[in-house]
Write a protein that holds these residues in place. Sequence first.
Motif, PDB file in Angstrom:
ATOM      1  N   GLY A 228      40.126  53.987  54.876  1.00 61.00           N
ATOM      2  CA  GLY A 228      40.231  55.581  54.165  1.00 61.00           C
ATOM      3  C   GLY A 228      41.681  55.874  54.986  1.00 61.00           C
ATOM      4  N   ALA A 229      41.952  56.691  55.866  1.00 61.79           N
ATOM      5  CA  ALA A 229      43.514  56.744  56.237  1.00 61.79           C
ATOM      6  C   ALA A 229      43.301  56.936  57.496  1.00 61.79           C
ATOM      7  CB  ALA A 229      44.018  58.085  55.621  1.00 61.79           C
ATOM      8  N   MET A 230      44.758  56.951  58.155  1.00 66.69           N
ATOM      9  CA  MET A 230      45.174  57.298  59.937  1.00 66.69           C
ATOM     10  C   MET A 230      46.783  58.005  59.969  1.00 66.69           C
ATOM     11  SD  MET A 230      44.875  54.358  63.503  1.00 66.69           S
ATOM     12  CE  MET A 230      46.014  53.736  63.084  1.00 66.69           C
ATOM     13  N   ILE A 231      46.399  58.906  60.994  1.00 71.07           N
ATOM     14  CA  ILE A 231      47.515  60.149  60.867  1.00 71.07           C
ATOM     15  C   ILE A 231      47.657  60.102  62.432  1.00 71.07           C
ATOM     16  CG2 ILE A 231      48.357  60.371  58.760  1.00 71.07           C
ATOM     17  CD1 ILE A 231      47.091  63.021  59.206  1.00 71.07           C
ATOM     18  N   PRO A 232      48.696  60.105  63.044  1.00 71.78           N
ATOM     19  CA  PRO A 232      48.810  60.314  64.109  1.00 71.78           C
ATOM     20  C   PRO A 232      48.819  61.609  64.268  1.00 71.78           C
ATOM     21  CG  PRO A 232      51.073  59.998  63.490  1.00 71.78           C
ATOM     22  CD  PRO A 232      50.152  59.500  62.218  1.00 71.78           C
ATOM     23  N   VAL A 233      48.606  62.477  65.525  1.00 70.37           N
ATOM     24  CA  VAL A 233      47.820  63.866  65.576  1.00 70.37           C
ATOM     25  C   VAL A 233      48.200  64.320  66.663  1.00 70.37           C
ATOM     26  CG1 VAL A 233      45.487  63.499  66.366  1.00 70.37           C
ATOM     27  CG2 VAL A 233      46.420  65.719  65.391  1.00 70.37           C
ATOM     28  N   ILE A 234      48.470  65.598  66.646  1.00 71.11           N
ATOM     29  CA  ILE A 234      49.429  66.145  68.501  1.00 71.11           C
ATOM     30  C   ILE A 234      47.708  66.929  68.689  1.00 71.11           C
ATOM     31  CG2 ILE A 234      50.627  68.056  69.519  1.00 71.11           C
ATOM     32  CD1 ILE A 234      52.171  67.463  66.946  1.00 71.11           C
ATOM     33  N   PRO A 235      47.236  66.755  69.830  1.00 72.83           N
ATOM     34  CA  PRO A 235      45.727  67.202  70.632  1.00 72.83           C
ATOM     35  C   PRO A 235      46.392  68.363  71.028  1.00 72.83           C
ATOM     36  CG  PRO A 235      46.538  64.551  72.007  1.00 72.83           C
ATOM     37  CD  PRO A 235      47.947  65.177  70.885  1.00 72.83           C
ATOM     38  N   PRO A 236      45.128  68.998  71.374  1.00 73.60           N
ATOM     39  CA  PRO A 236      45.526  71.040  71.391  1.00 73.60           C
ATOM     40  C   PRO A 236      45.789  70.621  73.172  1.00 73.60           C
ATOM     41  CG  PRO A 236      43.321  69.816  70.533  1.00 73.60           C
ATOM     42  CD  PRO A 236      43.843  69.053  70.561  1.00 73.60           C
ATOM     43  N   PHE A 237      46.049  72.127  72.949  1.00 67.93           N
ATOM     44  CA  PHE A 237      47.204  72.006  74.177  1.00 67.93           C
ATOM     45  C   PHE A 237      46.706  73.337  74.998  1.00 67.93           C
ATOM     46  CE2 PHE A 237      49.901  75.188  76.527  1.00 67.93           C
ATOM     47  CZ  PHE A 237      49.843  74.179  77.899  1.00 67.93           C
ATOM     48  N   PRO A 238      45.480  73.571  75.866  1.00 68.32           N
ATOM     49  CA  PRO A 238      45.513  72.583  76.853  1.00 68.32           C
ATOM     50  C   PRO A 238      44.884  71.467  76.232  1.00 68.32           C
ATOM     51  CG  PRO A 238      45.260  75.174  78.007  1.00 68.32           C
ATOM     52  CD  PRO A 238      45.602  75.254  76.000  1.00 68.32           C
ATOM     53  N   GLY A 239      45.313  70.384  76.866  1.00 72.37           N
ATOM     54  CA  GLY A 239      44.084  69.164  76.604  1.00 72.37           C
ATOM     55  C   GLY A 239      42.769  69.132  77.775  1.00 72.37           C
ATOM     56  N   LEU A 240      42.069  70.167  77.949  1.00 77.04           N
ATOM     57  CA  LEU A 240      41.125  70.102  78.765  1.00 77.04           C
ATOM     58  C   LEU A 240      39.868  70.020  77.341  1.00 77.04           C
ATOM     59  CD1 LEU A 240      42.884  73.106  81.227  1.00 77.04           C
ATOM     60  CD2 LEU A 240      42.541  70.967  81.092  1.00 77.04           C
ATOM     61  N   ALA A 241      38.638  69.657  78.140  1.00 78.71           N
ATOM     62  CA  ALA A 241      37.627  69.731  78.167  1.00 78.71           C
ATOM     63  C   ALA A 241      37.211  70.751  76.952  1.00 78.71           C
ATOM     64  CB  ALA A 241      36.619  68.989  78.424  1.00 78.71           C
ATOM     65  N   ALA A 242      36.337  72.043  77.448  1.00 78.94           N
ATOM     66  CA  ALA A 242      36.736  73.574  77.089  1.00 78.94           C
ATOM     67  C   ALA A 242      37.283  73.139  76.097  1.00 78.94           C
ATOM     68  CB  ALA A 242      35.869  74.019  77.651  1.00 78.94           C
ATOM     69  N   SER A 243      38.555  74.301  76.303  1.00 84.09           N
ATOM     70  CA  SER A 243      39.399  74.675  75.324  1.00 84.09           C
ATOM     71  C   SER A 243      40.160  73.433  74.405  1.00 84.09           C
ATOM     72  CB  SER A 243      40.848  75.394  76.322  1.00 84.09           C
ATOM     73  OG  SER A 243      41.579  73.898  77.342  1.00 84.09           O
ATOM     74  N   ALA A 244      40.335  72.668  74.824  1.00 79.32           N
ATOM     75  CA  ALA A 244      40.320  71.514  73.587  1.00 79.32           C
ATOM     76  C   ALA A 244      39.511  71.590  72.052  1.00 79.32           C
ATOM     77  CB  ALA A 244      40.908  69.925  74.237  1.00 79.32           C
ATOM     78  N   PHE A 245      38.348  71.167  73.235  1.00 78.17           N
ATOM     79  CA  PHE A 245      36.697  70.822  71.915  1.00 78.17           C
ATOM     80  C   PHE A 245      36.912  72.633  71.900  1.00 78.17           C
ATOM     81  CE2 PHE A 245      32.597  71.206  70.284  1.00 78.17           C
ATOM     82  CZ  PHE A 245      32.297  70.095  69.952  1.00 78.17           C
ATOM     83  N   ALA A 246      37.444  73.658  71.723  1.00 80.70           N
ATOM     84  CA  ALA A 246      36.752  74.660  71.372  1.00 80.70           C
ATOM     85  C   ALA A 246      38.111  74.956  69.716  1.00 80.70           C
ATOM     86  CB  ALA A 246      37.085  76.372  72.435  1.00 80.70           C
ATOM     87  N   SER A 247      39.347  74.351  70.351  1.00 78.40           N
ATOM     88  CA  SER A 247      40.657  74.199  69.352  1.00 78.40           C
ATOM     89  C   SER A 247      40.609  73.673  68.148  1.00 78.40           C
ATOM     90  CB  SER A 247      41.746  73.540  70.606  1.00 78.40           C
ATOM     91  OG  SER A 247      42.579  75.016  70.957  1.00 78.40           O
TER      92      SER A 247
END
Length: 426
Positions: A33-52
């Motif tokens: 398929g494909a792969m691209i770089p991604v900017i992880p969510p901020f804040p990069g904390l489990a709860a907030s990042a997963f919610a994002s």
Amino acid sequence: MPRTVVLLTIPQLRCRDVTPGGLGSLERLSSKGAMIPVIPPFPGLAASAFASLMTGLPPREHGLIGNTYFDRQSRRVMTAPLPDSVVDGRKLWHLAREARPGARVLLWFAPNSRGAEVDLDAWLEGPGALATAPEGLGGRLVSRFGPFPQEGEPDDAPLPYLSSTSWILRSAAETIREERPDLAIVRVPYLGQVARRFGPDGRHAGQAVPALDGLLREFLRSLPEDSAVVAVSESIVTPVIDPVYPNRVLRELSLLETVPLPSGGLGVDLDESAAFALADHQLCHIYLNDPAAAGLISAVFAGERSEGVFLVVSTDEQRRLLGLDHPRAGDIVLVSCPDSWFAPDWWDATGGRPEVETESALPVGTGSGSSLDPDHVRGSLGAPPPNDLYIGVLICSECGRLSQDGEQPVDSAEVVRVILDLLRTT
């Protein structure tokens, strides 16, 4: 039979590890398929990042500014595990049913997933405390795979933390095969656990990559043949040296008031303190009972006590630029330097640590045997990655699904678009 779309959210999934000699299972997916770089969510904390990732929204809209927050109405500190209802906005499983009417959704070991409106859910209510919906699902999983492993494996274990991730992936694979959900969301915590305990770049981290690859290879091989797979970085851990103790600083400034606890040690008086801090890995939210203290606190953390502190955010405009302009956020927000992290301690080496953690109004978190024991933290997360060595990645097994602009990283909100596109067209 409807095609299953599988989303793997993986803390500490880095571009540089997706290679034939590293996470070869994911590299093979990207080659199809494909792969691209991604900017992880901020804040990069489990709860907030997963919610994002689940909403495609920033914390100012979905409301989770970290793993913990102070509820100003009840005047209580809210900590994990929290119910899914604390996340505002429509989640991916709601949107999935619009893209594919009647879609069934599996949600596997996500943060704060209790009560999520999904068909199949498994999560932890505490260390090793398995919970499921429907409730009877848990008994069937334990009968098949044994009890969920305790996460506190000894440091000298051959591959600490691997057994719990193995349990997650094996149980997810079997449930997907038997139930055939339209969308399966599976969180894979292993690389992040190892990186926080031992550091993201040392021997243990090097061993963790091929160990996880073996589990992922087996998981992917066991999926129904008509499955489409997406994998994305949830957060990125950076190497850290020393903790910063914001509550100790507030206590030195006579702004944080302590009280003796019934079983011994000192607690924090949330009502009488002019200010108190909720330390959350590389973010810290300082809540004020006395707004007049804001200037002093900001000046101290930007000046004489600035070591390890990268940003001091104290105005509405600054919170807006950071994406944390939400009522749950602290009146002052600190962001650590990439090589530092915030510890919650208000006690010091002479004593005062609560003997019974549940008697404390503020989370204790640190101490011997804790995952936040300063002697056992070599990596932390939450702050923006310092350079491209810590960039995240988005992978899709299907061609033509990812938006690409050369080698420029995409925003993590792209995940929602990709999943809904797959659900509509497969």
